[in-house]
Design a protein around this motif. Structure first.
Motif, short mmCIF file in Angstrom:
data_model
loop_
_atom_site.label_atom_id
_atom_site.label_comp_id
_atom_site.label_asym_id
_atom_site.label_seq_id
_atom_site.Cartn_x
_atom_site.Cartn_y
_atom_site.Cartn_z
N ILE A 45 8.17 15.89 8.16
CA ILE A 45 8.12 14.43 8.15
C ILE A 45 8.90 13.96 6.94
O ILE A 45 8.59 14.33 5.80
N SER A 46 9.94 13.19 7.18
CA SER A 46 10.80 12.75 6.08
C SER A 46 10.10 11.72 5.20
O SER A 46 9.09 11.13 5.60
N GLN A 47 10.64 11.51 4.03
CA GLN A 47 10.08 10.52 3.12
C GLN A 47 10.15 9.13 3.73
O GLN A 47 9.23 8.32 3.57
N GLU A 48 11.23 8.85 4.46
CA GLU A 48 11.37 7.55 5.10
C GLU A 48 10.28 7.33 6.15
O GLU A 48 9.75 6.22 6.29
N GLU A 49 9.94 8.39 6.88
CA GLU A 49 8.89 8.28 7.89
C GLU A 49 7.53 8.07 7.23
O GLU A 49 6.71 7.27 7.72
N LEU A 50 7.29 8.76 6.12
CA LEU A 50 6.05 8.55 5.39
C LEU A 50 5.98 7.13 4.82
O LEU A 50 4.92 6.49 4.84
N ASP A 51 7.11 6.65 4.33
CA ASP A 51 7.15 5.28 3.79
C ASP A 51 6.78 4.28 4.87
O ASP A 51 6.11 3.28 4.61
N TRP A 52 7.23 4.53 6.11
CA TRP A 52 6.90 3.63 7.22
C TRP A 52 5.39 3.60 7.42
O TRP A 52 4.80 2.53 7.58
N VAL A 53 4.75 4.77 7.40
CA VAL A 53 3.30 4.83 7.59
C VAL A 53 2.57 4.05 6.51
O VAL A 53 1.69 3.24 6.78
N PHE A 54 2.97 4.28 5.27
CA PHE A 54 2.23 3.66 4.16
C PHE A 54 2.57 2.19 3.98
O PHE A 54 1.72 1.41 3.54
N SER A 55 3.78 1.78 4.33
CA SER A 55 4.18 0.38 4.14
C SER A 55 3.92 -0.48 5.37
O SER A 55 3.44 -1.61 5.25
N ASP A 56 4.25 0.04 6.54
CA ASP A 56 4.17 -0.77 7.76
C ASP A 56 2.85 -0.64 8.49
O ASP A 56 2.60 -1.36 9.45
N PHE A 57 2.01 0.28 8.06
CA PHE A 57 0.71 0.40 8.71
C PHE A 57 -0.42 0.32 7.70
O PHE A 57 -1.19 -0.65 7.69
N LEU A 58 -0.52 1.30 6.83
CA LEU A 58 -1.66 1.36 5.92
C LEU A 58 -1.69 0.18 4.95
O LEU A 58 -2.76 -0.35 4.64
N GLU A 59 -0.52 -0.27 4.50
CA GLU A 59 -0.50 -1.42 3.58
C GLU A 59 -0.91 -2.69 4.29
O GLU A 59 -1.62 -3.54 3.72
N VAL A 60 -0.49 -2.84 5.55
CA VAL A 60 -0.81 -4.05 6.30
C VAL A 60 -2.31 -4.18 6.53
O VAL A 60 -2.89 -5.26 6.39
N ILE A 61 -2.97 -3.07 6.89
CA ILE A 61 -4.39 -3.15 7.21
C ILE A 61 -5.28 -3.06 5.98
O ILE A 61 -6.49 -3.23 6.06
N GLY A 62 -4.66 -2.79 4.82
CA GLY A 62 -5.44 -2.71 3.60
C GLY A 62 -6.29 -1.46 3.52
O GLY A 62 -7.48 -1.52 3.16
N ALA A 63 -5.70 -0.31 3.85
CA ALA A 63 -6.44 0.95 3.82
C ALA A 63 -6.92 1.25 2.40
O ALA A 63 -6.25 0.94 1.42
N SER A 64 -8.08 1.89 2.30
CA SER A 64 -8.64 2.24 1.00
C SER A 64 -7.89 3.42 0.40
O SER A 64 -7.16 4.14 1.09
N ASP A 65 -8.10 3.66 -0.89
CA ASP A 65 -7.46 4.79 -1.56
C ASP A 65 -7.90 6.11 -0.92
O ASP A 65 -7.10 7.04 -0.78
N GLU A 66 -9.18 6.17 -0.53
CA GLU A 66 -9.69 7.39 0.10
C GLU A 66 -9.02 7.64 1.44
O GLU A 66 -8.68 8.78 1.78
N GLU A 67 -8.82 6.58 2.21
CA GLU A 67 -8.18 6.72 3.52
C GLU A 67 -6.72 7.12 3.37
O GLU A 67 -6.21 7.96 4.12
N ILE A 68 -6.05 6.54 2.39
CA ILE A 68 -4.65 6.90 2.14
C ILE A 68 -4.55 8.36 1.73
O ILE A 68 -3.65 9.09 2.18
N GLU A 69 -5.48 8.80 0.90
CA GLU A 69 -5.48 10.20 0.46
C GLU A 69 -5.73 11.14 1.64
O GLU A 69 -5.13 12.22 1.74
N GLU A 70 -6.60 10.72 2.56
CA GLU A 70 -6.88 11.54 3.75
C GLU A 70 -5.63 11.70 4.60
O GLU A 70 -5.35 12.78 5.12
N VAL A 71 -4.87 10.62 4.73
CA VAL A 71 -3.62 10.68 5.50
C VAL A 71 -2.63 11.62 4.82
O VAL A 71 -1.96 12.42 5.48
#
Length: 330
Positions: free
Chosen positions: A48-74
């Motif tokens: 999984i490229s860095q750009e693909e990871l950035d999409w997950v964290f910026s376009d999904f997890l950031e939008v829904i306001g995921a917690s630090d624990e949830e982000i770490e799990e991902v």
């Protein structure tokens, strides 16, 4: 379930993420499984490229306001050793949309985040679609939709001069400016912002939208539900803008006050957003058209560029309707 408020025109963000943002009752484990499925599909080519990871964290997890624990799990999720069929078979999300099709869409968006959509990734997307019961022709149609949106994204980046190699701006604190949010940058083409800019930007939008003598509820909703939320405009400024007497506003003065902004793309983005807001109620009266034409002249935007921006807004509206149809919003 709470009412679905955020409009589908927020092009860069995951459709499901924007829905979850409004529908707070969606269980954490459910959408976490959704994200893990995306990782498994995007990682079908072994990485999984860095750009693909950035999409997950910026376009999904950031939008829904995921917690630090949830982000770490991902971050710790082992996408290489997951049973995709089992994961998808147990997926059930209670949202007012066809989440199975949005998963296919998001998978394509994520896989293409690094501008490479490999054969392995395509086959993983098609396999996921088959497991989910999404017909092959629908999956290919969604791929075509993503291609179209990517083309529009390139046009926006060019028009708004959003290329990453753009001119760096230093001493933001001294200029009382701050970097815009990722969604604000990608959706509205604004790189930097400040409270004075947000206030006067809002005033300008209200004057233009009210050029026909009234600001419709649809136009007010567009400002509040899209612009304010995406741009993180402070509540007190949004309230001031909503209560602004646009009938007494002087467009030339307001635009002149906006010249403190230092973003190289600013003039064109104002015209772009003015058109979007003025046409939010599906009507674009001659008075509003004249007002936006006047904005173009005041901002020294050439006629050909102004017309291109009009066509861009119109095309985006048609694409938004296509997405609404494909994703079967209730």
């Amino acid at each position: 379930m709470s009412e679905f408020n955020i409009d589908q025109e927020i092009i860069q963000a995951s459709p499901l993420a924007t829905t979850i943002h409004s529908c707070k009752e969606v269980q954490s484990k459910t959408w976490m499984d959704y994200v893990k499925a995306l990782l498994a599909i995007a990682g079908a080519d072994g990485e999984i490229s860095q750009e693909e990871l950035d999409w997950v964290f910026s376009d999904f997890l950031e939008v829904i306001g995921a917690s630090d624990e949830e982000i770490e799990e991902v971050k710790k999720f082992d996408f290489k050793n997951v049973d995709l069929a089992e994961l998808l078979s147990n997926l059930d999300i209670n949202v007012p949309m066809n989440y199975k099709r949005t998963l296919v869409y998001d998978a394509v968006m994520m896989a293409r985040a690094d501008n490479v959509y490999s054969q392995q990734e395509k086959e993983a997307v098609w396999k996921a679609a088959e497991i989910l019961g999404v017909p092959y022709f629908i999956a290919r149609t969604i791929e075509g939709l993503v291609n179209t949106e990517k083309s529009l994204e390139m046009i926006r980046k060019s028009l708004f001069e959003l290329e990453e190699e753009g001119y760096p701006i230093v001493d933001l604190d001294k200029l009382n400016m701050k970097p815009a949010s990722i969604l604000e940058r990608n959706t509205f083409g604004v790189k930097l912002t400040c409270e004075q800019t947000q206030r006067n930007y809002g005033f300008a939008l209200m004057i233009i939208a009210g050029a026909d003598g009234v600001i419709s509820e649809a136009e007010k909703n567009w400002y509040f539900e899209q612009f304010v939320k995406v741009s993180n405009t402070p509540k007190e400024i949004a309230k001031e803008v909503m209560e602004y007497d646009f009938s007494k506003g002087n467009l030339e003065e307001v635009i002149d006050n906006l010249k403190v902004d230092v973003t190289i793309n600013f003039k064109r983005t104002l015209l772009y957003n003015a058109i979007k807001m003025a046409s939010a109620d599906a009507e674009f009266p001659e008075q509003e058209k004249e007002a936006t034409d006047r904005v173009a002249k005041l901002l020294d935007i050439s006629e050909d560029i102004a017309q291109t921006i009009y066509y861009l807004v119109d095309t985006e509206a048609k694409i938004a309707k296509m997405r609404t149809t494909l994703f079967e919003y209730n």
